[in-house]
Design a protein around this motif. Structure first.
Motif, short mmCIF file in Angstrom:
data_model
loop_
_atom_site.label_atom_id
_atom_site.label_comp_id
_atom_site.label_asym_id
_atom_site.label_seq_id
_atom_site.Cartn_x
_atom_site.Cartn_y
_atom_site.Cartn_z
N UNK A 199 -8.84 18.29 -6.75
CA UNK A 199 -7.89 17.75 -5.78
C UNK A 199 -8.04 16.24 -5.67
N UNK A 200 -6.93 15.53 -5.75
CA UNK A 200 -6.99 14.07 -5.66
C UNK A 200 -6.21 13.53 -4.47
N UNK A 201 -5.27 14.29 -3.95
CA UNK A 201 -4.49 13.79 -2.83
C UNK A 201 -3.44 12.78 -3.28
N UNK A 202 -2.75 12.21 -2.31
CA UNK A 202 -1.73 11.21 -2.60
C UNK A 202 -1.78 10.13 -1.55
N UNK A 203 -1.11 9.02 -1.83
CA UNK A 203 -1.08 7.90 -0.89
C UNK A 203 0.37 7.55 -0.57
N UNK A 226 5.61 8.74 -2.03
CA UNK A 226 4.18 8.95 -2.20
C UNK A 226 3.87 8.97 -3.69
N UNK A 227 2.62 8.68 -4.04
CA UNK A 227 2.19 8.83 -5.42
C UNK A 227 0.72 9.21 -5.45
N UNK A 228 0.25 9.70 -6.59
CA UNK A 228 -1.10 10.26 -6.71
C UNK A 228 -2.18 9.24 -6.38
N UNK A 229 -3.19 9.71 -5.65
CA UNK A 229 -4.32 8.85 -5.31
C UNK A 229 -5.02 8.34 -6.57
N UNK A 289 -3.11 8.50 3.46
CA UNK A 289 -3.91 9.04 2.34
C UNK A 289 -4.35 10.45 2.71
N UNK A 290 -3.91 11.43 1.94
CA UNK A 290 -4.21 12.82 2.32
C UNK A 290 -5.31 13.44 1.46
N UNK A 291 -6.27 12.62 1.07
CA UNK A 291 -7.40 13.13 0.32
C UNK A 291 -8.40 13.80 1.25
N UNK A 295 -14.30 8.55 6.30
CA UNK A 295 -13.61 9.62 5.59
C UNK A 295 -14.66 10.56 5.01
N UNK A 296 -14.30 11.84 4.96
CA UNK A 296 -15.27 12.81 4.44
C UNK A 296 -15.56 12.52 2.97
N UNK A 297 -16.70 13.01 2.52
CA UNK A 297 -17.15 12.72 1.17
C UNK A 297 -16.19 13.29 0.12
N UNK A 298 -15.90 12.49 -0.88
CA UNK A 298 -15.10 12.91 -2.02
C UNK A 298 -15.99 12.90 -3.26
N UNK A 299 -15.59 13.59 -4.32
CA UNK A 299 -16.38 13.53 -5.56
C UNK A 299 -16.62 12.08 -5.97
N UNK A 300 -17.79 11.76 -6.51
CA UNK A 300 -18.15 10.38 -6.84
C UNK A 300 -17.12 9.67 -7.71
#
Length: 332
Positions: A7-11, A42-45, A105-107, A123-128
């Motif tokens: 999951x990458x979310x969008x902005x 919107x577009x991909x994060x 940002x909906x990541x 913001x909560x932790x996202x993959x590195x």
């Protein structure tokens, strides 16, 4: 775990406009991928991250995210800007930002927590592989910069700002921007401030938004054959109540120092009801918001107090006998 990894979310599309403005200001050749997102809501994060990293590699300038954030305008943040500019203090603005930050940002979800006399915003932790120093610094700088320049909250006093990445050569640039201690190589990127900051009033609300609200209030009053001071205050209370999601009759009556029954009786004498008056306000504001191409139908629905976009679309069709999309296409 696999779902989080993929999951990458969008902005929000306005961030693409912000980055475009920076390229123009620096007289740099604008990448094709950035041009392609200029008309998107919107577009991909991942694309946002890649665009920032490519620019960072090209320029190799310290604190690049802070320089980009310095160009922020309300239009780059969409609904968040509309809502924040109607708030009275930082605590209220932060509460509303927490509710709607995913529209920017909906990541990962936003976390706000109090630790004694200090409040943390992160913001909560996202993959590195999903975050970098520049994505973190621009996210924090946009929030702080907007508060300082458009809410006129220039005396905002941060306790500390943390970044999870190693310290750059010139930490002074960060401490000058945030006007507080900035630490690197921390467990997470976050903003820390004293709880007492939340109650500080904004020095003045945005004049453009206030002018818009007052303009609509007066336009509505012109439709009333015998408008009174109560009518004027009622229109303004509904307009600002919609911005703050506090438009129920009990909240509005309380602002007018009336009981619900007194307000209902006043409207009954004019041959209308509170629900009808609120729909008049919603209809007029919907038309104003639709004139802003940066606002999506979902955002407009939220600004008007609808929890679902479909409910807004049904109401608009009843008001003007056409869909919001049809109305917008005719006006833009």
């Amino acid at each position: 775990m696999q779902a989080l990894k993929d999951y990458t979310g969008s902005v929000y599309g306005g961030l693409g406009h912000l980055l475009y403005a920076y390229y123009q200001a620096q007289e740099l050749a604008i990448p094709e991928k950035l041009l392609q997102v200029q008309n998107l809501e919107r577009f991909d994060y991942t694309l946002w991250r890649d665009l920032l990293m490519a620019l960072d590699t090209q320029l190799q300038q310290p604190a690049l995210g802070l320089k980009i954030a310095a160009l922020v305008q309300p239009k780059h943040l969409g609904i968040i800007a509309y809502i924040a500019m109607s708030c009275e203090n930082l605590g209220e603005a932060l509460h509303r930002y927490h509710d709607f930050h995913r529209l920017i940002y909906d990541g990962g979800p936003l976390h706000v927590a109090a630790h004694g006399e200090i409040i943390s915003i992160r913001w909560s932790d996202l993959p590195p592989n999903m975050t970098t120093q520049i994505t973190d610094e621009i996210a924090i700088a946009l929030m702080v910069g907007f508060l300082k320049h458009f809410i006129d909250f220039k005396d905002i006093c941060l306790h500390e700002v943390h970044f999870q990445y190693p310290a750059p050569k010139n930490i002074a640039l960060y401490e000058q921007f945030f006007r507080c201690k900035v630490r690197f190589s921390q467990p997470c990127s976050q903003v820390l401030m004293a709880v007492q900051e939340l109650s500080k009033p904004f020095l003045q609300s945005d004049q453009t938004l206030q002018h818009l609200l007052m303009q609509q209030a007066h336009a509505l009053l012109e439709k009333l054959p015998h408008s009174t001071q109560t009518d004027q205050r009622l229109q303004q209370a509904i307009l600002t109540g919609l911005q703050k999601n506090r438009f129920q009759i009990e909240h509005i009556a309380s602002q007018l120092n009336l009981s619900i029954r007194q307000l209902q009786r006043h409207l009954q004498q004019q041959g209308t009801t509170y629900q009808q008056r609120m729909q008049e306000v919603r209809c007029m504001m919907a038309q104003e918001y639709l004139r802003d191409p940066h606002l999506s139908l979902q955002e407009i629905a939220l600004l008007l107090g609808y929890s679902e976009q479909s409910a807004f679309q049904r109401a608009f069709k009843q008001w003007l006998q056409q869909t919001p999309q049809q109305w917008r296409q005719c006006k833009l």
